[in-house]
Design a protein around this motif. Structure first.
Motif, PDB file in Angstrom:
ATOM      1  N   LEU A 163      -1.090  -7.582   7.204  1.00  0.00           N
ATOM      2  CA  LEU A 163      -1.310  -6.240   6.673  1.00  0.00           C
ATOM      3  C   LEU A 163      -2.798  -5.972   6.470  1.00  0.00           C
ATOM      4  CD1 LEU A 163       0.069  -3.642   5.825  1.00  0.00           C
ATOM      5  CD2 LEU A 163       0.124  -4.504   3.487  1.00  0.00           C
ATOM      6  N   ALA A 164      -3.518  -6.977   5.988  1.00  0.00           N
ATOM      7  CA  ALA A 164      -4.959  -6.808   5.802  1.00  0.00           C
ATOM      8  C   ALA A 164      -5.641  -6.523   7.131  1.00  0.00           C
ATOM      9  CB  ALA A 164      -5.556  -8.052   5.150  1.00  0.00           C
ATOM     10  N   ALA A 165      -5.291  -7.279   8.156  1.00  0.00           N
ATOM     11  CA  ALA A 165      -5.891  -7.088   9.473  1.00  0.00           C
ATOM     12  C   ALA A 165      -5.563  -5.690  10.007  1.00  0.00           C
ATOM     13  CB  ALA A 165      -5.392  -8.152  10.445  1.00  0.00           C
ATOM     14  N   PHE A 166      -4.331  -5.294   9.801  1.00  0.00           N
ATOM     15  CA  PHE A 166      -3.893  -3.974  10.245  1.00  0.00           C
ATOM     16  C   PHE A 166      -4.712  -2.867   9.594  1.00  0.00           C
ATOM     17  CE2 PHE A 166      -1.020  -0.405   9.042  1.00  0.00           C
ATOM     18  CZ  PHE A 166      -0.892   0.170  10.289  1.00  0.00           C
ATOM     19  N   LEU A 167      -4.865  -2.952   8.281  1.00  0.00           N
ATOM     20  CA  LEU A 167      -5.585  -1.907   7.551  1.00  0.00           C
ATOM     21  C   LEU A 167      -7.058  -1.859   7.957  1.00  0.00           C
ATOM     22  CD1 LEU A 167      -3.938  -2.400   4.055  1.00  0.00           C
ATOM     23  CD2 LEU A 167      -3.698  -0.400   5.546  1.00  0.00           C
ATOM     24  N   LEU A 168      -7.671  -3.027   8.090  1.00  0.00           N
ATOM     25  CA  LEU A 168      -9.067  -3.054   8.504  1.00  0.00           C
ATOM     26  C   LEU A 168      -9.243  -2.439   9.885  1.00  0.00           C
ATOM     27  CD1 LEU A 168     -10.169  -6.566   7.210  1.00  0.00           C
ATOM     28  CD2 LEU A 168     -10.933  -4.334   6.373  1.00  0.00           C
ATOM     29  N   ASN A 169      -8.335  -2.768  10.773  1.00  0.00           N
ATOM     30  CA  ASN A 169      -8.398  -2.203  12.117  1.00  0.00           C
ATOM     31  C   ASN A 169      -8.262  -0.677  12.082  1.00  0.00           C
ATOM     32  OD1 ASN A 169      -6.494  -1.225  14.565  1.00  0.00           O
ATOM     33  ND2 ASN A 169      -7.973  -2.720  15.302  1.00  0.00           N
ATOM     34  N   ARG A 206       5.976  -4.636  -0.533  1.00  0.00           N
ATOM     35  CA  ARG A 206       5.550  -5.634  -1.513  1.00  0.00           C
ATOM     36  C   ARG A 206       4.085  -6.005  -1.346  1.00  0.00           C
ATOM     37  NH1 ARG A 206      10.896  -7.392  -3.104  1.00  0.00           N
ATOM     38  NH2 ARG A 206      11.901  -7.532  -1.078  1.00  0.00           N
ATOM     39  N   MET A 207       3.636  -6.129  -0.117  1.00  0.00           N
ATOM     40  CA  MET A 207       2.237  -6.501   0.111  1.00  0.00           C
ATOM     41  C   MET A 207       1.301  -5.382  -0.337  1.00  0.00           C
ATOM     42  SD  MET A 207       2.220  -9.556   1.142  1.00  0.00           S
ATOM     43  CE  MET A 207       3.764 -10.475   1.120  1.00  0.00           C
ATOM     44  N   PHE A 208       1.695  -4.156  -0.092  1.00  0.00           N
ATOM     45  CA  PHE A 208       0.900  -3.028  -0.600  1.00  0.00           C
ATOM     46  C   PHE A 208       0.798  -3.122  -2.121  1.00  0.00           C
ATOM     47  CE2 PHE A 208       1.533  -0.385   3.362  1.00  0.00           C
ATOM     48  CZ  PHE A 208       0.193  -0.135   3.582  1.00  0.00           C
ATOM     49  N   SER A 209       1.935  -3.369  -2.744  1.00  0.00           N
ATOM     50  CA  SER A 209       1.935  -3.461  -4.208  1.00  0.00           C
ATOM     51  C   SER A 209       1.048  -4.606  -4.679  1.00  0.00           C
ATOM     52  CB  SER A 209       3.354  -3.668  -4.728  1.00  0.00           C
ATOM     53  OG  SER A 209       4.181  -2.597  -4.336  1.00  0.00           O
ATOM     54  N   ARG A 210       1.130  -5.717  -3.957  1.00  0.00           N
ATOM     55  CA  ARG A 210       0.316  -6.864  -4.357  1.00  0.00           C
ATOM     56  C   ARG A 210      -1.178  -6.538  -4.253  1.00  0.00           C
ATOM     57  NH1 ARG A 210       0.720 -12.553  -1.230  1.00  0.00           N
ATOM     58  NH2 ARG A 210       2.882 -12.406  -1.939  1.00  0.00           N
ATOM     59  N   PHE A 211      -1.568  -5.932  -3.121  1.00  0.00           N
ATOM     60  CA  PHE A 211      -2.972  -5.552  -2.940  1.00  0.00           C
ATOM     61  C   PHE A 211      -3.408  -4.595  -4.043  1.00  0.00           C
ATOM     62  CE2 PHE A 211      -2.887  -6.294   1.963  1.00  0.00           C
ATOM     63  CZ  PHE A 211      -3.045  -7.640   1.747  1.00  0.00           C
ATOM     64  N   ALA A 212      -2.521  -3.683  -4.411  1.00  0.00           N
ATOM     65  CA  ALA A 212      -2.852  -2.730  -5.481  1.00  0.00           C
ATOM     66  C   ALA A 212      -3.020  -3.474  -6.807  1.00  0.00           C
ATOM     67  CB  ALA A 212      -1.762  -1.668  -5.581  1.00  0.00           C
ATOM     68  N   LEU A 232     -10.269  -7.858   1.739  1.00  0.00           N
ATOM     69  CA  LEU A 232      -9.384  -7.825   2.910  1.00  0.00           C
ATOM     70  C   LEU A 232      -9.908  -8.749   4.008  1.00  0.00           C
ATOM     71  CD1 LEU A 232      -8.398  -4.041   3.227  1.00  0.00           C
ATOM     72  CD2 LEU A 232      -7.018  -5.930   2.340  1.00  0.00           C
ATOM     73  N   GLU A 233     -11.208  -8.692   4.232  1.00  0.00           N
ATOM     74  CA  GLU A 233     -11.812  -9.575   5.235  1.00  0.00           C
ATOM     75  C   GLU A 233     -11.528 -11.035   4.885  1.00  0.00           C
ATOM     76  OE1 GLU A 233     -13.740  -8.402   7.807  1.00  0.00           O
ATOM     77  OE2 GLU A 233     -14.685  -6.519   7.155  1.00  0.00           O
TER      78      GLU A 233
END
Lengths: 241, 241
Positions: A163-169, A206-212, A232-233
């Motif tokens: 998810l992190a890679a996706f968002l950064l991209n 869940r991953m979005f929630s965790r990042f938040a 994220l990097e």
DNA sequence: CGACACCTTGAAGAGGTTCAAGAAATGTGG
DNA sequence: CCACATTTCTTGAACCTCTTCAAGGTGTCG
């Protein structure tokens, strides 16, 4: 006007503000004129509409002008996989060349407009204009490299890394187009993100929630604000062998 | 003879028995002559040797004549992913076009021989010979479709489904080359299969054992005999959405 | 023949999925 | 423009698949 969704008037790359993204070709005046004539028409699509679908005879590539698309591969037993998200300036349809028919579906995720690039015309012109030939080869090669990087992601990354890679991209591509590096509106559902990343929609959520929770970003439905891009990097580059 | 691993003598597609696989191009005599001159040299590689590696300047594509290769993508943090296995008649190196440098490693998994196809020459000739231009486009498009099918596999299949799909694909490609549909010798390790399929080597090993237990195949190290191919088909097509 | 790489198998553990329920947003029709 | 239906999203709990760790076996190459 027989069909309001097609326009063939003043359809020309020369004065298109997206040219640097989709046809960044160095060439002399004559050549540029040939290239400008690549486009046969423009077409508008409503959200949810198919640009092409698998099995459909292939004859055109398409350049996204506005809006946002996904491409989806479907297997014989009904599984499907989102293989890409495509935004302004990107070219879709390359999958159709090998068998003269499309092998995936391309769906507009919001109201959109595309340029129709007849493949035969493109092939013709690229025989006369080496710079265009090079460009077409690079387009395809870029797609290959991108897909292989997705194989790396799908084959070796954990959910949060994906998810992190996706968002950064995503933000990186949006930034190139003049949008914010930190703020974005997702054009796709959690399920579509999940399909793309090889995860279930609940996991994505869940991953979005965790990042938040971790203060890396704010998430309100499809509105995302990235507070700590370096985090994220780090997540993407953390693990490995 | 300065370098015994290179030969430039009588290097020519015209009388190559692999032409149908790697250059199946319909053309007139003159054109065929041009195409025959595509190859600049042949090269032999020992098992384990690199054909090219990531970062290396791109200038050639390569056609596998004999032997077996893997291509591997490596991420900045040291993860790597096998993105393909390549056998006689297949072309590798397309990843290098977009950035004028290779983005993956190509490694010989057994002693091998390849034909060197200078990309510039190929581009030149394909401007004059439309059938070659088409062929090159199809090569790249095929690679894109293949990679997207791998994304489907990695994103949505379970371990046994992945291995079944992998084995069916492998025997099918070997069969085209005149080898048995049921018997094969794996040229790669469990770990390499696992990397390709997004699994750990132990999982691959367990799945082999399971298939053997179920009477679907015999497995003795790298020697595999498929007894019940339909069972494999069923496994691949079983699930889905 | 010995060293090394590769493969198999078991047991414990983690990450992601599945199932379920409810909340929030979006779109539709009156 | 509001009410309702629908889609989308979130969160919890139980479960399952695959991974991790470990040990021993098999095969191969110098």
């Amino acid at each position: 006007m027989p069909c309001p969704n097609f326009s063939t008037l003043k359809v020309n790359c020369s004065n298109c503000n997206l040219r640097d993204l989709c046809m960044p070709v160095e060439a002399d005046i004559d050549e540029l004129e040939s290239i400008a004539g690549l486009i046969s028409a423009r077409r508008k699509l409503k959200r949810g509409e198919l640009l092409y679908s698998h099995g459909e005879p292939f004859s055109n590539l398409y350049a996204v002008r506005t809006g946002f698309f996904k491409t989806v591969v479907t297997s014989s037993d009904g599984r499907d996989q989102v293989t890409g998200f495509h935004m302004a300036g990107e070219i879709v349809g390359l999958d159709g060349i090998v068998d003269d028919q499309h092998s995936c579906d391309a769906v507009a995720l919001e109201d959109a407009e595309i340029c129709v690039l007849p493949y035969a015309r493109m092939a013709d012109i690229s025989r006369k204009v080496p710079a265009l030939q090079t460009h077409v080869h690079k387009l395809m090669s870029r797609e290959i490299v991108r897909d292989q990087n997705m194989m790396l992601l799908l084959g070796s990354m954990r959910a949060e890394e994906r998810l992190a890679a996706f968002l950064l991209n995503l933000v990186q591509r949006l930034h190139v187009r003049g949008l914010s590096q930190s703020e974005l509106v997702l054009r796709m559902t959690r399920e579509e993100i999940g399909s793309y990343l090889g995860l279930k929609l609940e996991t994505v959520s869940r991953m979005f929630s965790r990042f938040a929770d971790e203060g890396i970003m704010e998430v309100r439905q499809r509105h995302v604000r990235i507070i700590d891009p370096e985090a994220l990097e780090r997540i993407v580059n953390q693990s490995g062998a």
